[in-house]
Design a protein around this motif. Structure first.
Motif, PDB file in Angstrom:
ATOM      1  N   ALA A   1       0.819  -1.218   0.000  1.00  0.00           N
ATOM      2  CA  ALA A   1       0.000   0.000   0.000  1.00  0.00           C
ATOM      3  C   ALA A   1       0.849   1.263   0.000  1.00  0.00           C
ATOM      4  O   ALA A   1       0.591   2.206  -0.758  1.00  0.00           O
ATOM      5  N   ASN A   2       1.879   1.292   0.846  1.00  0.00           N
ATOM      6  CA  ASN A   2       2.687   2.516   0.930  1.00  0.00           C
ATOM      7  C   ASN A   2       3.571   2.719  -0.287  1.00  0.00           C
ATOM      8  O   ASN A   2       4.223   3.750  -0.423  1.00  0.00           O
ATOM      9  N   ARG A   3       3.591   1.740  -1.193  1.00  0.00           N
ATOM     10  CA  ARG A   3       4.307   1.889  -2.463  1.00  0.00           C
ATOM     11  C   ARG A   3       3.320   2.030  -3.617  1.00  0.00           C
ATOM     12  O   ARG A   3       3.662   1.775  -4.769  1.00  0.00           O
ATOM     13  N   GLY A   4       2.108   2.408  -3.300  1.00  0.00           N
ATOM     14  CA  GLY A   4       1.109   2.597  -4.344  1.00  0.00           C
ATOM     15  C   GLY A   4       0.622   1.302  -4.955  1.00  0.00           C
ATOM     16  O   GLY A   4       0.176   1.274  -6.103  1.00  0.00           O
ATOM     17  N   GLY A   5       0.698   0.213  -4.202  1.00  0.00           N
ATOM     18  CA  GLY A   5       0.235  -1.084  -4.694  1.00  0.00           C
ATOM     19  C   GLY A   5       1.279  -1.842  -5.492  1.00  0.00           C
ATOM     20  O   GLY A   5       1.012  -2.935  -6.016  1.00  0.00           O
ATOM     21  N   GLU A   6       2.474  -1.299  -5.586  1.00  0.00           N
ATOM     22  CA  GLU A   6       3.543  -1.862  -6.416  1.00  0.00           C
ATOM     23  C   GLU A   6       3.923  -3.285  -6.012  1.00  0.00           C
ATOM     24  O   GLU A   6       4.237  -3.555  -4.854  1.00  0.00           O
ATOM     25  N   LEU A   7       3.902  -4.216  -6.981  1.00  0.00           N
ATOM     26  CA  LEU A   7       4.349  -5.586  -6.759  1.00  0.00           C
ATOM     27  C   LEU A   7       5.595  -5.932  -7.569  1.00  0.00           C
ATOM     28  O   LEU A   7       6.133  -7.033  -7.438  1.00  0.00           O
ATOM     29  N   GLY A   8       6.031  -5.035  -8.430  1.00  0.00           N
ATOM     30  CA  GLY A   8       7.177  -5.331  -9.270  1.00  0.00           C
ATOM     31  C   GLY A   8       6.816  -6.306 -10.377  1.00  0.00           C
ATOM     32  O   GLY A   8       5.650  -6.474 -10.732  1.00  0.00           O
ATOM     33  N   PHE A   9       7.829  -6.971 -10.928  1.00  0.00           N
ATOM     34  CA  PHE A   9       7.596  -7.958 -11.979  1.00  0.00           C
ATOM     35  C   PHE A   9       7.311  -9.310 -11.339  1.00  0.00           C
ATOM     36  O   PHE A   9       8.082  -9.790 -10.510  1.00  0.00           O
ATOM     37  N   VAL A  10       6.209  -9.914 -11.726  1.00  0.00           N
ATOM     38  CA  VAL A  10       5.811 -11.210 -11.180  1.00  0.00           C
ATOM     39  C   VAL A  10       5.737 -12.216 -12.317  1.00  0.00           C
ATOM     40  O   VAL A  10       5.453 -11.873 -13.461  1.00  0.00           O
ATOM     41  N   ASN A  11       6.003 -13.464 -11.987  1.00  0.00           N
ATOM     42  CA  ASN A  11       5.883 -14.534 -12.971  1.00  0.00           C
ATOM     43  C   ASN A  11       5.582 -15.843 -12.273  1.00  0.00           C
ATOM     44  O   ASN A  11       5.512 -15.898 -11.032  1.00  0.00           O
ATOM     45  N   ALA A  12       5.414 -16.893 -13.040  1.00  0.00           N
ATOM     46  CA  ALA A  12       5.014 -18.183 -12.480  1.00  0.00           C
ATOM     47  C   ALA A  12       6.086 -18.797 -11.595  1.00  0.00           C
ATOM     48  O   ALA A  12       5.790 -19.680 -10.779  1.00  0.00           O
ATOM     49  N   GLU A  13       7.326 -18.325 -11.713  1.00  0.00           N
ATOM     50  CA  GLU A  13       8.423 -18.932 -10.962  1.00  0.00           C
ATOM     51  C   GLU A  13       8.757 -18.214  -9.672  1.00  0.00           C
ATOM     52  O   GLU A  13       9.185 -18.834  -8.700  1.00  0.00           O
ATOM     53  N   ASN A  14       8.591 -16.880  -9.640  1.00  0.00           N
ATOM     54  CA  ASN A  14       9.058 -16.175  -8.443  1.00  0.00           C
ATOM     55  C   ASN A  14       8.045 -16.145  -7.304  1.00  0.00           C
ATOM     56  O   ASN A  14       8.390 -15.807  -6.178  1.00  0.00           O
ATOM     57  N   GLY A  15       6.778 -16.482  -7.577  1.00  0.00           N
ATOM     58  CA  GLY A  15       5.796 -16.603  -6.505  1.00  0.00           C
ATOM     59  C   GLY A  15       5.430 -15.312  -5.815  1.00  0.00           C
ATOM     60  O   GLY A  15       4.902 -15.328  -4.694  1.00  0.00           O
ATOM     61  N   PHE A  16       5.661 -14.167  -6.461  1.00  0.00           N
ATOM     62  CA  PHE A  16       5.359 -12.886  -5.827  1.00  0.00           C
ATOM     63  C   PHE A  16       3.889 -12.483  -5.958  1.00  0.00           C
ATOM     64  O   PHE A  16       3.483 -11.455  -5.425  1.00  0.00           O
ATOM     65  N   ALA A  17       3.107 -13.271  -6.688  1.00  0.00           N
ATOM     66  CA  ALA A  17       1.696 -12.938  -6.868  1.00  0.00           C
ATOM     67  C   ALA A  17       0.900 -14.228  -7.066  1.00  0.00           C
ATOM     68  O   ALA A  17       1.441 -15.238  -7.542  1.00  0.00           O
ATOM     69  N   PRO A  18      -0.394 -14.212  -6.734  1.00  0.00           N
ATOM     70  CA  PRO A  18      -1.233 -15.396  -6.954  1.00  0.00           C
ATOM     71  C   PRO A  18      -1.314 -15.746  -8.432  1.00  0.00           C
ATOM     72  O   PRO A  18      -1.192 -14.881  -9.303  1.00  0.00           O
ATOM     73  N   GLU A  19      -1.542 -17.022  -8.703  1.00  0.00           N
ATOM     74  CA  GLU A  19      -1.648 -17.472 -10.089  1.00  0.00           C
ATOM     75  C   GLU A  19      -2.787 -16.769 -10.814  1.00  0.00           C
ATOM     76  O   GLU A  19      -2.712 -16.514 -12.017  1.00  0.00           O
ATOM     77  N   SER A  20      -3.848 -16.449 -10.069  1.00  0.00           N
ATOM     78  CA  SER A  20      -4.987 -15.760 -10.686  1.00  0.00           C
ATOM     79  C   SER A  20      -4.571 -14.399 -11.248  1.00  0.00           C
ATOM     80  O   SER A  20      -5.087 -13.960 -12.282  1.00  0.00           O
ATOM     81  N   TYR A  21      -3.633 -13.731 -10.585  1.00  0.00           N
ATOM     82  CA  TYR A  21      -3.138 -12.448 -11.088  1.00  0.00           C
ATOM     83  C   TYR A  21      -2.480 -12.625 -12.456  1.00  0.00           C
ATOM     84  O   TYR A  21      -2.659 -11.816 -13.367  1.00  0.00           O
ATOM     85  N   LEU A  22      -1.674 -13.691 -12.568  1.00  0.00           N
ATOM     86  CA  LEU A  22      -0.958 -13.928 -13.823  1.00  0.00           C
ATOM     87  C   LEU A  22      -1.927 -14.219 -14.959  1.00  0.00           C
ATOM     88  O   LEU A  22      -1.760 -13.722 -16.077  1.00  0.00           O
ATOM     89  N   ASP A  23      -2.946 -15.030 -14.667  1.00  0.00           N
ATOM     90  CA  ASP A  23      -3.932 -15.382 -15.699  1.00  0.00           C
ATOM     91  C   ASP A  23      -4.653 -14.138 -16.198  1.00  0.00           C
ATOM     92  O   ASP A  23      -4.871 -13.973 -17.409  1.00  0.00           O
ATOM     93  N   ILE A  24      -5.013 -13.267 -15.276  1.00  0.00           N
ATOM     94  CA  ILE A  24      -5.759 -12.060 -15.659  1.00  0.00           C
ATOM     95  C   ILE A  24      -4.830 -11.044 -16.317  1.00  0.00           C
ATOM     96  O   ILE A  24      -5.191 -10.407 -17.309  1.00  0.00           O
ATOM     97  N   ALA A  25      -3.618 -10.890 -15.778  1.00  0.00           N
ATOM     98  CA  ALA A  25      -2.660  -9.945 -16.361  1.00  0.00           C
ATOM     99  C   ALA A  25      -2.360 -10.298 -17.811  1.00  0.00           C
ATOM    100  O   ALA A  25      -2.130  -9.406 -18.640  1.00  0.00           O
ATOM    101  N   ASP A  26      -2.383 -11.580 -18.122  1.00  0.00           N
ATOM    102  CA  ASP A  26      -2.081 -12.022 -19.485  1.00  0.00           C
ATOM    103  C   ASP A  26      -3.139 -11.547 -20.478  1.00  0.00           C
ATOM    104  O   ASP A  26      -2.879 -11.508 -21.685  1.00  0.00           O
ATOM    105  N   LYS A  27      -4.312 -11.173 -19.970  1.00  0.00           N
ATOM    106  CA  LYS A  27      -5.396 -10.731 -20.849  1.00  0.00           C
ATOM    107  C   LYS A  27      -5.528  -9.204 -20.866  1.00  0.00           C
ATOM    108  O   LYS A  27      -6.353  -8.667 -21.612  1.00  0.00           O
TER     109      LYS A  27
END
Length: 307
Positions: free
Chosen positions: A210-236
């Motif tokens: 939150a204090n970084r404006g919601g920033e998560l950086g670069f996420v992918n299937a290998e680094n585990g920094f975000a839920p898989e659902s995020y990746l599926d939706i981001a791809d669209k």
């Protein structure tokens, strides 16, 4: 590119660009600096030649006072960084060291996707490319006489091949709220022109981002920094497009896609020069510094006589 290699790049960036560090330090401590300056400054009336940059009650702070304070606090650091940058460029020219755009872009991609804690909201690609170029040039200068066998470099590549295989990665931010209705309200505010960063800082329940404006950086299937659902939706999504509410643990989220980096595997030929530099620097067991080249170029500067 292992963690040691990443830190090598970051250290060199710091050495060759003190200006960035000073910029952020100044931003973060600006109010405190001004406050201390006011406490130490007796009330003055600016003359016609002095531009006033702030007034607090009957006290004025002039541009001259402000610049003098900046020079006292950060002047040496900034000047040293400027000298370092020019020294690196002149030494690279002297030794006919030039870089391809592909080499700089490759390094930028590796850093952005693997060094996830960088605050990507503050990244300007052209600025970072310039600093990466300086970093690589410095490494090339320091290792130009190193002799590394082809066998050793190929062995390094085979042992670390996975580090040169980048999965498709998404630079995203998110806002997490407790209910779907609250997530819909976030979307409505975004549609009406509200800043995603500001809304994340105001509304997101994810304390980490939150204090970084919601920033998560670069996420992918290998680094585990975000839920898989995020990746599926981001791809669209398209860049700068936000999602519909996504159900997550503890509520609902809205994500925004900033950038996509397609999957890539770098060949040995692609990273051969980088591997040579890395092995040579590891063998040096010393700090990466521009200082040895100052004498070669006969650098003279203000602080030589003002220590």
């Amino acid at each position: 590119m292992n963690q040691k290699a990443i830190w090598t790049v970051i250290v060199a960036l710091v050495i060759t660009n003190c200006l960035s560090v000073v910029y952020f330090v100044t931003n973060q401590s600006g109010e405190k600096s001004a406050e201390k300056t006011v406490e130490a400054t007796k009330p003055v009336v600016a003359s016609g030649e002095e531009e006033v940059v702030a007034t607090i009650g009957e006290t004025s702070i002039t541009r001259q006072q402000w610049l003098h304070e900046l020079e006292d606090r950060y002047g040496k650091q900034i000047l040293e960084g400027m000298i370092d940058e020019e020294v690196v460029r002149q030494m690279a020219k002297k030794h006919n060291i030039a870089l391809s755009e592909d080499a700089v872009n490759r390094e930028l991609t590796l850093i952005k996707t693997m060094y996830n804690t960088i605050d990507h909201e503050e990244i300007n690609n052209e600025h970072w490319k310039e600093q990466i170029e300086l970093s690589i040039l410095l490494e090339e200068l320091l290792t130009k006489d190193a002799v590394i066998s082809e066998e050793e470099m190929k062995h390094f590549y085979e042992e670390n091949k996975h580090l040169y295989e980048i999965p498709k990665s998404y630079h995203i931010s998110h806002i997490v709220v407790k209910t779907k209705e609250a997530a819909e309200q976030v979307r409505d505010e975004l549609e009406n022109g509200s800043s995603f960063t500001a809304l994340a800082m105001e509304k997101s329940t994810d304390e980490f981002s939150a204090n970084r404006g919601g920033e998560l950086g670069f996420v992918n299937a290998e680094n585990g920094f975000a839920p898989e659902s995020y990746l599926d939706i981001a791809d669209k999504l398209k860049p700068n497009e936000w999602s519909k509410p996504i159900e997550v643990e503890g509520g609902f989220a809205v994500i925004i896609l900033h950038e996509v980096i397609d999957a890539v595997t770098y060949s040995y030929a692609d990273v051969k020069d980088q591997i040579k530099r890395q092995i040579a620097i590891d063998q040096m067991n010393g700090s990466i510094s521009v200082e040895p080249f100052w004498k070669e170029l006969d650098v003279k500067w203000f602080f030589e006589n003002h220590q």
